[in-house]
Design an enzyme around this catalytic site. Structure first.
Site, PDB file in Angstrom:
ATOM      1  N   TYR A   1      27.340  45.199  35.299  1.00  0.00           N
ATOM      2  CA  TYR A   1      27.647  46.246  36.283  1.00  0.00           C
ATOM      3  C   TYR A   1      26.689  47.419  36.103  1.00  0.00           C
ATOM      4  O   TYR A   1      26.121  47.933  37.079  1.00  0.00           O
ATOM      5  CB  TYR A   1      29.099  46.689  36.114  1.00  0.00           C
ATOM      6  CG  TYR A   1      29.574  47.652  37.184  1.00  0.00           C
ATOM      7  CD1 TYR A   1      29.818  47.215  38.485  1.00  0.00           C
ATOM      8  CD2 TYR A   1      29.764  49.000  36.901  1.00  0.00           C
ATOM      9  CE1 TYR A   1      30.238  48.099  39.471  1.00  0.00           C
ATOM     10  CE2 TYR A   1      30.188  49.888  37.878  1.00  0.00           C
ATOM     11  CZ  TYR A   1      30.424  49.433  39.157  1.00  0.00           C
ATOM     12  OH  TYR A   1      30.839  50.311  40.144  1.00  0.00           O
TER      13      TYR A   1
ATOM     14  N   LYS B   1      23.932  48.725  38.828  1.00  0.00           N
ATOM     15  CA  LYS B   1      24.003  50.089  39.365  1.00  0.00           C
ATOM     16  C   LYS B   1      22.742  50.892  39.010  1.00  0.00           C
ATOM     17  O   LYS B   1      22.272  51.700  39.813  1.00  0.00           O
ATOM     18  CB  LYS B   1      25.263  50.789  38.869  1.00  0.00           C
ATOM     19  CG  LYS B   1      26.547  50.218  39.469  1.00  0.00           C
ATOM     20  CD  LYS B   1      26.512  50.269  40.979  1.00  0.00           C
ATOM     21  CE  LYS B   1      27.860  50.017  41.639  1.00  0.00           C
ATOM     22  NZ  LYS B   1      27.760  49.963  43.110  1.00  0.00           N
TER      23      LYS B   1
HETATM   24  N1  NAD Z   1      35.974  53.279  43.045  1.00  0.00           N
HETATM   25  C1  NAD Z   1      35.207  53.891  42.185  1.00  0.00           C
HETATM   26  O1  NAD Z   1      35.623  54.783  41.416  1.00  0.00           O
HETATM   27  C2  NAD Z   1      33.744  53.538  42.098  1.00  0.00           C
HETATM   28  C3  NAD Z   1      32.979  54.151  41.095  1.00  0.00           C
HETATM   29  C4  NAD Z   1      31.617  53.868  41.024  1.00  0.00           C
HETATM   30  C5  NAD Z   1      31.065  52.996  41.958  1.00  0.00           C
HETATM   31  N2  NAD Z   1      31.848  52.395  42.908  1.00  0.00           N
HETATM   32  C6  NAD Z   1      31.192  51.489  43.843  1.00  0.00           C
HETATM   33  O2  NAD Z   1      31.578  51.790  45.165  1.00  0.00           O
HETATM   34  C7  NAD Z   1      31.506  50.606  45.963  1.00  0.00           C
HETATM   35  C8  NAD Z   1      32.843  50.437  46.703  1.00  0.00           C
HETATM   36  O3  NAD Z   1      33.832  50.241  45.717  1.00  0.00           O
HETATM   37  P1  NAD Z   1      35.409  50.371  46.003  1.00  0.00           P
HETATM   38  O4  NAD Z   1      35.979  50.952  44.774  1.00  0.00           O
HETATM   39  O5  NAD Z   1      35.670  50.989  47.313  1.00  0.00           O
HETATM   40  O6  NAD Z   1      35.798  48.820  46.021  1.00  0.00           O
HETATM   41  P2  NAD Z   1      36.570  47.913  47.076  1.00  0.00           P
HETATM   42  O7  NAD Z   1      36.747  46.587  46.467  1.00  0.00           O
HETATM   43  O8  NAD Z   1      37.797  48.626  47.564  1.00  0.00           O
HETATM   44  O9  NAD Z   1      35.537  47.806  48.308  1.00  0.00           O
HETATM   45  C9  NAD Z   1      34.395  46.983  48.235  1.00  0.00           C
HETATM   46  C10 NAD Z   1      34.397  46.067  49.461  1.00  0.00           C
HETATM   47  O10 NAD Z   1      33.159  45.313  49.458  1.00  0.00           O
HETATM   48  C11 NAD Z   1      33.465  44.054  50.023  1.00  0.00           C
HETATM   49  N3  NAD Z   1      32.446  43.050  49.671  1.00  0.00           N
HETATM   50  C12 NAD Z   1      32.268  42.441  48.458  1.00  0.00           C
HETATM   51  N4  NAD Z   1      31.280  41.542  48.523  1.00  0.00           N
HETATM   52  C13 NAD Z   1      30.779  41.591  49.786  1.00  0.00           C
HETATM   53  C14 NAD Z   1      29.727  40.899  50.453  1.00  0.00           C
HETATM   54  N5  NAD Z   1      29.002  39.964  49.806  1.00  0.00           N
HETATM   55  N6  NAD Z   1      29.476  41.201  51.742  1.00  0.00           N
HETATM   56  C15 NAD Z   1      30.216  42.135  52.404  1.00  0.00           C
HETATM   57  N7  NAD Z   1      31.250  42.807  51.809  1.00  0.00           N
HETATM   58  C16 NAD Z   1      31.521  42.540  50.539  1.00  0.00           C
HETATM   59  C17 NAD Z   1      34.811  43.702  49.408  1.00  0.00           C
HETATM   60  O11 NAD Z   1      35.477  42.692  50.168  1.00  0.00           O
HETATM   61  C18 NAD Z   1      35.529  45.045  49.424  1.00  0.00           C
HETATM   62  O12 NAD Z   1      36.383  45.188  50.555  1.00  0.00           O
HETATM   63  C19 NAD Z   1      31.175  49.474  44.987  1.00  0.00           C
HETATM   64  O13 NAD Z   1      29.794  49.236  44.997  1.00  0.00           O
HETATM   65  C20 NAD Z   1      31.585  50.042  43.646  1.00  0.00           C
HETATM   66  O14 NAD Z   1      30.852  49.451  42.585  1.00  0.00           O
HETATM   67  C21 NAD Z   1      33.160  52.641  42.996  1.00  0.00           C
END
Ligand code: NAD
Length: 297
Positions: free
Chosen positions: A172, A176
């Site tokens: 991860y 990132k």
């Molecule tokens: N939530 C946090 O605190 C946090 C922190 C740092 C980074 N992030 C990053 O933010 C982004 C969103 O995360 P989130 O927490 O909202 O997660 P989430 O799982 O709620 O949303 C991510 C969405 O991406 C979709 N997805 C996955 N693979 C896919 C593909 N191949 N094609 C199209 N869609 C696809 C999933 O179905 C999901 O609905 C991610 O990249 C995550 O790593 C989140």
């Protein structure tokens, strides 16, 4: 006039979590929104369709797409469908993501490849397919999604073992960190165009990170709120015409906390020493512990 009036946005991973919040905020601020997400629940209901329906029910205009951003065909189809429906593409936000947990020696090759693929290849392909349209318009906003986990905060000394925030996995962090590098380089590549690229480092509770929360940020306790809706206004601003001069930034957003990070490799934030000539290991034995703060523990 709404700040995104007349803009066309595409949000990958917009069916759930941060992407869903951002898609809603875009629509609320005047944009029309294409939402791409591969997820379907156990009843076969597509997350992208649900977000699009919510936006339309609230009076907005939305398009649901179900393409896989890790394939060239999927990413191309997603962009083409957006342009075909709405006539142009002004804003791309790349929220599609996942997480793999585990120690490096326990990760399988398949787990490593699949995570790097989704984040890095997914970002590459989404940007690659969107850019010809933005370049033709000589305008565009790309907001990529990194993570503070790209550069995990390492304690000053090995003597510190308590209260260390544990990363999900090296896969991860590597993915990132790659996105951070890609984003800043792409911003420079597009410097002379009307296209900006900024990388969001979010922190919010979602199904992917149900327990997420930076306990400390910038040396102070982090915001108590972990609502993904709190992050969306930062993305709306970065996507707006007002942010035309903001590019290549790494931006932390969580609750009411906002950080525009400086250059990661800028020596002004680090300790640097210089000797006229070559250091010896013996000299470094003396000097390094005080440079890294290890002598203070
Ligand atoms: N939530 C946090 O605190 C946090 C922190 C740092 C980074 N992030 C990053 O933010 C982004 C969103 O995360 P989130 O927490 O909202 O997660 P989430 O799982 O709620 O949303 C991510 C969405 O991406 C979709 N997805 C996955 N693979 C896919 C593909 N191949 N094609 C199209 N869609 C696809 C999933 O179905 C999901 O609905 C991610 O990249 C995550 O790593 C989140």
């Amino acid at each position: 006039m709404p700040i995104l009036d007349g803009q066309v946005a595409l949000v990958t991973g917009g069916g759930r979590g941060l992407g869903r919040s951002i898609a809603h905020a875009f629509a609320a601020h005047g944009a029309v929104v294409a939402i791409d997400d591969v997820y379907r629940d156990e009843n076969g209901v597509a997350a992208a369709g649900a977000t699009a329906n919510e936006i339309e029910a609230a009076g907005g205009k939305a398009l649901a797409l179900f393409e896989d951003v890790t394939t060239g065909d999927g990413a191309r189809a997603m962009v083409e469908a957006t342009v075909e429906r709405f006539g142009r593409l002004d804003i791309l936000v790349t929220c599609a993501g996942n997480v793999t947990r585990g120690l490096l020696h326990e990760l399988t090759e398949q787990q490593w490849d699949s995570l790097i693929n989704l984040h890095l290849r997914g970002h590459f392909l989404s940007c690659k397919m969107a850019l010809p349209h933005m370049l033709e318009q000589n305008s565009g906003r790309i907001i990529t999604v990194g993570s503070r986990g790209a550069f995990f905060q390492v304690p000053a000394s090995k003597k510190i073992s308590r209260d260390i925030r544990k990363p999900p996995s090296t896969a991860y962090s590597a993915a990132k960190a790659g996105i951070l590098g890609m984003s800043t380089t792409l911003a420079v590549e597009l410097w002379e165009t009307g296209i900006t690229v900024n990388c969001l480092l979010p922190s919010a509770t979602t199904q992917l990170f149900p327990e997420t929360g930076a306990r400390m940020v910038g040396g102070v306790p982090a915001s108590a709120s972990l609502d993904p809706d709190d992050i969306a206004p930062t993305v709306v601003y970065l996507a707006s015409p007002d942010a035309a001069d903001i590019s290549g930034k790494i931006v932390y957003s969580s609750g009411g906390d906002l950080i525009f990070y400086g250059d990661q490799l800028d020596v002004r934030g680090s300790r640097m020493i210089r000797k006229l000539g070559r250091w010896t290991p013996e000299e470094l034995q003396e000097i390094v512990p005080s440079m890294v703060g290890a002598g203070n523990e």
